[in-house]
Design a protein around this motif. Structure first.
Motif: not given
Length: 150
Positions: A1-30
């Motif tokens: 897997m190459s470098a770069g930010r990862i986006l995470a989606l917590d799917y819900g029927t009404k809402r979707i939570g979104v988080a992203v990693s830092d470019p080094t893929r060490l820390i996630a933030r909402g």
């Protein structure tokens, strides 16, 4: 897997939570909680561009026995729609109990009950926790592969 930010989606029927990693893929933030409506993919596209995302991971709600129930099938349909709106690679990750863990995190940090009840806040935190689990897994996998090559 190459470098770069990862986006995470917590799917819900009404809402979707979104988080992203830092470019080094060490820390996630909402990042946000988006309404799951007709404007969803435009909003996601803006986040993907702004955050310079290279990879997407979507939380998969597996059953306790590890199988896929009704909600997991709904997530799979969402992923198919998502893939039609982006050329980025999309993977799934077990998001079981992230909402419960989000609530516990809020309690541990002393957040007032009124704020803990805000569902959008829980969805964003659930996405962040799920992404952090995924990032930790990637690091463990990388460390194991490095150890095997020595």
């Amino acid at each position: 897997m190459s470098a770069g930010r990862i986006l995470a989606l917590d799917y819900g029927t009404k809402r979707i939570g979104v988080a992203v990693s830092d470019p080094t893929r060490l820390i996630a933030r909402g990042v946000a909680t988006l309404p799951n409506d007709g404007a969803l993919f435009d909003a996601l596209s803006a986040i993907l561009t702004h955050e310079e995302v290279t990879y997407i991971v979507v939380g998969m709600p597996y059953s306790l026995d590890g199988g896929k129930g009704k909600k997991a099938l709904e997530v799979e349909r969402f992923i198919e729609r998502l893939k039609r709106h982006t050329s980025l690679p999309v993977a799934t990750w077990d998001e079981s109990f992230t909402s419960v863990r989000a609530q516990h995190t809020f309690i541990e940090t002393g957040m007032k009950k009124k704020k803990r009840r805000q569902k959008a806040r829980v969805d964003t935190m659930a996405a962040r926790l799920m992404l952090q689990d995924y990032l930790d897994h990637l690091r463990e996998e990388s460390a194991e592969a490095g150890a095997q090559n020595e």
